[in-house]
Design an enzyme around this catalytic site. Structure first.
Site, mmCIF file in Angstrom:
data_model
loop_
_atom_site.group_PDB
_atom_site.id
_atom_site.type_symbol
_atom_site.label_atom_id
_atom_site.label_comp_id
_atom_site.label_asym_id
_atom_site.label_seq_id
_atom_site.Cartn_x
_atom_site.Cartn_y
_atom_site.Cartn_z
ATOM 1 N N SER A 1 -0.766 18.403 5.908
ATOM 2 C CA SER A 1 -0.142 17.277 6.591
ATOM 3 C C SER A 1 -0.614 15.958 5.971
ATOM 4 O O SER A 1 -0.342 15.697 4.808
ATOM 5 C CB SER A 1 -0.422 17.382 8.089
ATOM 6 O OG SER A 1 0.415 16.537 8.830
ATOM 7 N N ASN B 1 2.432 21.832 4.425
ATOM 8 C CA ASN B 1 3.117 21.131 5.522
ATOM 9 C C ASN B 1 3.080 19.617 5.307
ATOM 10 O O ASN B 1 2.781 18.850 6.217
ATOM 11 C CB ASN B 1 2.501 21.503 6.869
ATOM 12 C CG ASN B 1 2.584 22.981 7.147
ATOM 13 O OD1 ASN B 1 1.710 23.741 6.718
ATOM 14 N ND2 ASN B 1 3.613 23.409 7.863
ATOM 15 N N HIS C 1 4.070 24.022 12.069
ATOM 16 C CA HIS C 1 3.275 23.069 11.296
ATOM 17 C C HIS C 1 1.877 23.564 10.946
ATOM 18 O O HIS C 1 1.369 23.282 9.863
ATOM 19 C CB HIS C 1 3.167 21.751 12.068
ATOM 20 C CG HIS C 1 2.650 20.610 11.267
ATOM 21 N ND1 HIS C 1 3.306 20.118 10.146
ATOM 22 C CD2 HIS C 1 1.537 19.847 11.402
ATOM 23 C CE1 HIS C 1 2.634 19.106 9.649
ATOM 24 N NE2 HIS C 1 1.543 18.922 10.374
#
Length: 278
Positions: A109, A133, A254
């Site tokens: 992320s 992700n 996620h």
């Protein structure tokens, strides 16, 4: 060298315990194993424990270093207004403090954005990059939504339930990971979170044009049901990166490294065996 306890990817229902070390620059991290360096960077609101299923496995073959992002865990925060570029500079300083000349870097992320920025600007020091992700050129609707969430932090505080709804399904596989994540979100420093989330919200295009110049092996991995870091984003980045490829973990969202650790660890193992281009 400090060695942290091994954590099995089959048993993440209990929060793992790690004894942190600290650099002179105020960065907290754990280190386990020996061999080629593998540095792990988590996402906004998380802490280095989010990599527990990977630390336990890859410490058998690599010198694994999982780091707390600025303002998270026990790492000192960056100043208000810091951008993604500032986080990438922070990461370069961390490599200097750790005396790491060249590393494999995996980010999740926001950590993926930092890893991608490092691959773009510190190319001689990045042997391989894994982008888990991570976002890439959000569409206008998604961009507006994430910018609105960033703007609201200063007035309404951290939304701790919204991420859980976006990041996890209701399947049994996700329940333990969801509760671990809820706990980490409850511990995060609000100011550190706000600085990091604002940089994350504005960072989806910062290094987007650099992927065509990244020559190291680059894995782009996400979940098939991740609504924000979409499979299409992973494929787009892989297509323009000379030695890039996309892998999609079916049925997951996620937090794939927690909800699908066996699949993710297998893909990371393949990535770590990929030879650098001559």
């Amino acid at each position: 060298m400090h060695t942290s306890p091994t954590v099995s990817p089959d048993n993440i229902s209990q929060p793992p315990q790690f004894q942190r070390l600290h650099t002179d620059g105020g960065v907290s991290y754990v280190e386990a194993g020996s061999g080629e360096p593998l540095v792990l960077i988590h996402g906004v609101g998380m802490r280095l424990e989010a990599w527990a299923p990977q630390i336990g496995i890859f410490a058998k073959t690599h010198r694994v270093i999982a780091v707390d992002m600025p303002g998270h865990g026990e790492s000192e925060r960056l100043p208000d207004g810091s951008t993604l570029e500032d986080f990438v500079v922070w990461f370069g300083r961390f490599l200097d403090e750790m005396k790491i000349e060249k590393a494999n870097v995996a980010g999740h992320s926001m950590g993926a954005l930092i890893a991608g920025g490092a691959a773009a600007t510190l190319s001689q020091r990045i042997k391989r990059v894994a982008y888990l992700n991570g976002v890439y050129r959000r569409d206008p609707e998604a961009k507006a939504a994430v910018m609105a969430r960033a703007a609201s932090i200063g007035t309404v505080g951290i939304d701790r339930e919204g991420p859980l709804k976006r990041w996890f399904g209701d399947d049994a596989e996700s329940l333990h990971a969801r509760e671990l994540t809820r706990n980490w979100l409850s511990q995060v420093d609000p100011q550190g979170y706000g600085v990091a989330y604002t940089a994350f919200a504005g960072g989806d295009e910062t290094y987007a044009d650099h992927w065509r110049d990244v020559r190291c092996p680059a894995l782009f991995l996400t979940g098939s049901h991740d609504p924000n870091s979409t499979p299409d984003m992973a494929h787009q980045m892989a297509e323009i990166t000379p030695n890039g490829w996309a892998k999609i973990v079916e049925g997951h969202r996620h937090m794939v490294n927690l909800t699908a650790p066996h699949a993710v660890n297998g893909l990371l193992a393949e990535w770590l065996e990929t030879e650098e281009p001559k």
